[in-house]
Write a protein that holds these residues in place. Structure first.
Motif, mmCIF file in Angstrom:
data_model
loop_
_atom_site.group_PDB
_atom_site.id
_atom_site.type_symbol
_atom_site.label_atom_id
_atom_site.label_comp_id
_atom_site.label_asym_id
_atom_site.label_seq_id
_atom_site.Cartn_x
_atom_site.Cartn_y
_atom_site.Cartn_z
ATOM 1 N N ARG A 1 0.844 -1.196 0.000
ATOM 2 C CA ARG A 1 0.000 0.000 0.000
ATOM 3 C C ARG A 1 0.874 1.239 0.000
ATOM 4 O O ARG A 1 1.756 1.391 0.825
ATOM 5 C CB ARG A 1 -0.891 -0.028 1.246
ATOM 6 C CG ARG A 1 -1.524 1.305 1.560
ATOM 7 C CD ARG A 1 -3.022 1.323 1.461
ATOM 8 N NE ARG A 1 -3.689 0.199 2.043
ATOM 9 C CZ ARG A 1 -4.353 0.260 3.201
ATOM 10 N NH1 ARG A 1 -4.365 1.348 3.904
ATOM 11 N NH2 ARG A 1 -4.988 -0.785 3.639
ATOM 12 N N GLN A 2 0.626 2.145 -0.918
ATOM 13 C CA GLN A 2 1.406 3.372 -0.970
ATOM 14 C C GLN A 2 0.636 4.442 -0.225
ATOM 15 O O GLN A 2 -0.398 4.900 -0.685
ATOM 16 C CB GLN A 2 1.620 3.787 -2.431
ATOM 17 C CG GLN A 2 2.688 4.836 -2.601
ATOM 18 C CD GLN A 2 4.046 4.350 -2.111
ATOM 19 O OE1 GLN A 2 4.475 3.266 -2.457
ATOM 20 N NE2 GLN A 2 4.697 5.154 -1.294
ATOM 21 N N THR A 3 1.103 4.792 0.927
ATOM 22 C CA THR A 3 0.385 5.781 1.716
ATOM 23 C C THR A 3 0.773 7.197 1.315
ATOM 24 O O THR A 3 -0.024 8.103 1.321
ATOM 25 C CB THR A 3 0.709 5.578 3.193
ATOM 26 O OG1 THR A 3 0.453 4.238 3.499
ATOM 27 C CG2 THR A 3 -0.139 6.472 4.066
ATOM 28 N N LEU A 4 2.040 7.385 0.991
ATOM 29 C CA LEU A 4 2.546 8.712 0.707
ATOM 30 C C LEU A 4 3.026 8.747 -0.730
ATOM 31 O O LEU A 4 3.612 7.790 -1.223
ATOM 32 C CB LEU A 4 3.727 9.015 1.630
ATOM 33 C CG LEU A 4 3.383 9.028 3.102
ATOM 34 C CD1 LEU A 4 4.636 8.836 3.925
ATOM 35 C CD2 LEU A 4 2.705 10.312 3.471
ATOM 36 N N ILE A 5 2.822 9.859 -1.369
ATOM 37 C CA ILE A 5 3.315 9.962 -2.736
ATOM 38 C C ILE A 5 4.810 10.247 -2.674
ATOM 39 O O ILE A 5 5.282 11.079 -1.916
ATOM 40 C CB ILE A 5 2.547 11.068 -3.490
ATOM 41 C CG1 ILE A 5 1.106 10.607 -3.655
ATOM 42 C CG2 ILE A 5 3.198 11.356 -4.831
ATOM 43 C CD1 ILE A 5 0.193 11.628 -4.219
ATOM 44 N N ASP A 6 5.536 9.506 -3.497
ATOM 45 C CA ASP A 6 6.987 9.513 -3.396
ATOM 46 C C ASP A 6 7.645 10.683 -4.115
ATOM 47 O O ASP A 6 8.438 10.481 -5.029
ATOM 48 C CB ASP A 6 7.501 8.202 -4.000
ATOM 49 C CG ASP A 6 7.824 7.214 -2.909
ATOM 50 O OD1 ASP A 6 8.253 6.132 -3.245
ATOM 51 O OD2 ASP A 6 7.659 7.552 -1.728
ATOM 52 N N ASP A 7 7.282 11.861 -3.772
ATOM 53 C CA ASP A 7 8.070 12.939 -4.355
ATOM 54 C C ASP A 7 8.335 13.969 -3.277
ATOM 55 O O ASP A 7 7.551 14.185 -2.380
ATOM 56 C CB ASP A 7 7.375 13.591 -5.546
ATOM 57 C CG ASP A 7 6.105 14.293 -5.155
ATOM 58 O OD1 ASP A 7 5.589 13.994 -4.064
ATOM 59 O OD2 ASP A 7 5.615 15.126 -5.918
ATOM 60 N N ALA B 1 11.180 1.423 12.072
ATOM 61 C CA ALA B 1 10.297 1.498 10.902
ATOM 62 C C ALA B 1 9.766 0.120 10.510
ATOM 63 O O ALA B 1 8.705 0.001 9.891
ATOM 64 C CB ALA B 1 11.038 2.127 9.725
ATOM 65 N N ALA B 2 10.494 -0.932 10.900
ATOM 66 C CA ALA B 2 10.079 -2.280 10.496
ATOM 67 C C ALA B 2 8.748 -2.682 11.123
ATOM 68 O O ALA B 2 7.993 -3.457 10.535
ATOM 69 C CB ALA B 2 11.170 -3.282 10.873
ATOM 70 N N ASP B 3 8.457 -2.183 12.315
ATOM 71 C CA ASP B 3 7.213 -2.631 12.950
ATOM 72 C C ASP B 3 6.416 -1.497 13.602
ATOM 73 O O ASP B 3 5.751 -1.692 14.615
ATOM 74 C CB ASP B 3 7.489 -3.758 13.958
ATOM 75 C CG ASP B 3 8.531 -3.368 14.992
ATOM 76 O OD1 ASP B 3 8.978 -2.206 14.980
ATOM 77 O OD2 ASP B 3 8.897 -4.230 15.813
ATOM 78 N N HIS B 4 6.507 -0.312 13.017
ATOM 79 C CA HIS B 4 5.659 0.800 13.472
ATOM 80 C C HIS B 4 5.032 1.500 12.275
ATOM 81 O O HIS B 4 5.587 1.494 11.183
ATOM 82 C CB HIS B 4 6.468 1.805 14.307
ATOM 83 C CG HIS B 4 6.858 1.250 15.636
ATOM 84 N ND1 HIS B 4 8.031 0.555 15.835
ATOM 85 C CD2 HIS B 4 6.211 1.251 16.835
ATOM 86 C CE1 HIS B 4 8.094 0.158 17.094
ATOM 87 N NE2 HIS B 4 6.999 0.568 17.720
ATOM 88 N N ASP B 5 3.887 2.119 12.521
ATOM 89 C CA ASP B 5 3.219 2.895 11.472
ATOM 90 C C ASP B 5 3.703 4.338 11.459
ATOM 91 O O ASP B 5 3.626 5.010 10.434
ATOM 92 C CB ASP B 5 1.698 2.900 11.719
ATOM 93 C CG ASP B 5 1.136 1.499 11.819
ATOM 94 O OD1 ASP B 5 1.370 0.708 10.888
ATOM 95 O OD2 ASP B 5 0.478 1.187 12.839
ATOM 96 N N ASP C 1 6.992 2.337 4.327
ATOM 97 C CA ASP C 1 5.623 2.818 4.504
ATOM 98 C C ASP C 1 5.400 3.437 5.879
ATOM 99 O O ASP C 1 4.267 3.744 6.241
ATOM 100 C CB ASP C 1 4.638 1.666 4.296
ATOM 101 C CG ASP C 1 4.404 1.406 2.817
ATOM 102 O OD1 ASP C 1 4.702 2.303 2.005
ATOM 103 O OD2 ASP C 1 3.924 0.303 2.483
ATOM 104 N N THR C 2 6.454 3.585 6.639
ATOM 105 C CA THR C 2 6.305 4.169 7.990
ATOM 106 C C THR C 2 6.465 5.687 7.910
ATOM 107 O O THR C 2 7.460 6.182 7.374
ATOM 108 C CB THR C 2 7.355 3.581 8.942
ATOM 109 O OG1 THR C 2 7.152 2.171 9.006
ATOM 110 C CG2 THR C 2 7.248 4.179 10.329
ATOM 111 N N VAL C 3 5.499 6.374 8.446
ATOM 112 C CA VAL C 3 5.550 7.841 8.436
ATOM 113 C C VAL C 3 6.495 8.311 9.545
ATOM 114 O O VAL C 3 6.511 7.740 10.645
ATOM 115 C CB VAL C 3 4.126 8.414 8.640
ATOM 116 C CG1 VAL C 3 4.162 9.927 8.777
ATOM 117 C CG2 VAL C 3 3.236 8.006 7.484
#
Ligand SMILES: Nc1nc2c(c(=O)[nH]1)N[C@H]1C(S)=C(S)[C@@H](COP(=O)(O)OP(=O)(O)OC[C@H]3O[C@@H](n4cnc5c(N)ncnc54)[C@H](O)[C@@H]3O)O[C@H]1N2
Ligand code: MOO
Length: 432
Positions: free
Chosen positions: A5-11, A255-259, A305-307
């Motif tokens: 799932r892409q939560t954030l746009i990669d730019d 980042a491996a196991d947090h949102d 995918d971790t913010v």
């Protein structure tokens, strides 16, 4: 965060040095973030603070039947209007009992609060207003309206009425509504996984011995408390010094196991500030430098995918950035409806001779009634330093000075946002 799932746009569309306006930051967060939490079913008991995943409606009417609102005597109003004002008692119905009936015209039944109305009765006289006569009949005072002291089936909820909506954070009264409409469980969002980290060589943990050049870690207990809600689980990552390798490893592991990872300190461009470089190296950065005070060097990005939210080190900037931005980030990721906090326009009880335009400022303040006029005024903490924890304690909210304001005179209208509107509730004591 679900795989793929892409939560954030990669730019990374913000140029360093170009400061984004507050409202644009909120839009950016709303546009780039979406819920990442799955759903689970929990008991209504203890569900306060959880975020509703699936809207709930009332399956049937509440109350489930017409019932008495008081202890007294139930009877048919039409017969009471025509007939004698004393009514022989034809029966007795307690709360929880099945309604008997029908009540013969000109008679009444003894009834108790919450008991179902028997067929043939539409009105209840309160027992304090009635007299029990020698023959056992009840003298009912004149003047009762038809339907007095009767609660109608469905007057609270009709079948199909909304009980809770998705994205809503459950309050105690919502649990009452769920239970009242017959629901024992509710579908909610799983808890958002948040990690909190402090950075800086000068930082020592709360309670530790500190030298003159050292600073006790005030941010971590505050952030753990702010982020630790019923809809989240929070990991305390402790503290790392101004060491890029240690920071890189801590962030990559978390980042491996947090949102969401929230850090404080090292957010600006000093030689010992590594957040920017490490975030750029491990992931993507979408924002750095906001046209606000305090909190200017806050960064927002992602590792996988971790913010990641990199808050400045100053404790005032930490609280302000958390309330303004981290709260919204948590809401968006956790599946909550995010709405702007209510602000109240009040006369200023202070003056600011010069304010830089183009920058939004959030002052620490409180409200107080003018002793002569009784009008509520906005007061500001007299000192503005971003390191002043005592100012956070004195405050009940933020005074929000928009970009165009260049000065404030006493009596000028200013926006006051109570902390309670941003989820920081005062406790049980009277003075917060
Ligand atoms: N040359 C510049 N210097 C500074 C700028 C700037 O733009 N150019 N911005 C200032 C602003 S605004 C802020 S805010 C701070 C932000 O700095 P950092 O995020 O890099 O934070 P630090 O330098 O690490 O710390 C700032 C301050 O906060 C104290 N601190 C840090 N962590 C904690 C903690 N966990 N508990 C309590 N206090 C903490 C730290 O000791 C510093 O005093 O930079 C300005 N400078
Ligand atoms: O803007 Mo800095 O965030 O505290 O003064």
């Amino acid at each position: 965060m679900s795989a793929g799932r892409q939560t954030l746009i990669d730019d990374c569309f913000v140029n360093d040095g170009q400061r984004m306006r507050h409202d644009d930051v909120l839009s950016l967060l709303a546009n780039r973030l979406e819920p990442v939490t799955g759903t689970t079913t929990v008991s209504v008991v203890g569900a306060q603070g959880r975020i509703v995943a699936v809207p709930v409606t009332a399956p049937g009417p509440v109350p489930r039947s017409d019932n008495a609102a008081v202890d007294g005597y139930a009877f048919a109003h039409a017969a009471y209007l025509k007939g004698p004002d004393h009514l022989p008692v034809a029966g007795r119905i307690a709360a929880g009992a099945t309604a008997t009936g029908p009540v013969p015209p000109g008679r009444c039944v003894r009834i108790f609060t919450g008991a179902p109305m028997p067929a043939g009765a539409d009105t209840v006289a309160m027992q304090e207003d009635c007299t029990v006569l020698q023959d056992g009949a009840i003298a009912v005072p004149a003047g009762l309206k038809a339907g007095a002291n009767r609660r109608r089936a469905g007057e609270d909820f009709m079948p199909g009425d909304p009980v809770v909506r998705d994205g809503q954070t459950l309050r105690p009264q919502d649990l009452a509504a769920l239970a009242a409409t017959g629901h024992g469980t509710v579908s909610v969002r799983k808890r958002l996984r948040i990690a909190i980290l402090s950075t800086g060589d000068e930082i020592v943990p709360a309670g530790a011995e500190a030298g003159a050049a050292q600073v006790h870690d005030a941010n971590r207990p505050m952030l753990l408390a702010l982020a630790g809600q019923a809809a989240t689980t929070v990991t305390d990552l402790g503290h790392v010094g101004d060491d890029a390798d240690a920071l890189r490893e801590t962030l990559a592991t978390a980042a491996a196991d947090h949102d969401l990872i929230i850090t404080s300190g090292g957010a600006s461009l000093g030689d010992e500030d590594h957040m920017l470089a490490v975030l750029d190296e491990l992931g993507k950065r979408h924002l750095w430098q906001i046209a606000i005070k305090p909190g200017r060097p806050m960064m927002f990005g992602q590792i996988g995918d971790t913010v990641v939210l990199g808050l400045p080190g100053n404790p005032v900037a930490v609280l302000v950035c958390f309330l303004l931005y981290a709260r919204a980030v948590i809401g968006h990721l956790a599946g909550a409806s995010v709405t702007p906090p209510a602000a109240y326009t009040l006369p200023a009880a202070f003056a600011i001779d010069r304010k830089k335009t183009g920058r939004r400022e959030f002052l620490r303040g409180w409200t107080e009634a003018d002793p002569e006029t009784g009008v509520l005024n906005a007061h500001k903490f007299p000192r503005d330093g971003s390191g002043l924890v005592s100012g956070l304690q004195a405050a009940y909210g933020l005074i929000d000075l928009p970009e165009h304001v260049d000065a404030v005179a006493p009596g000028d209208p200013v926006r006051f946002i109570p902390f309670a509107e941003m989820g920081l509730m005062p406790g049980w004591s009277g003075d917060g």
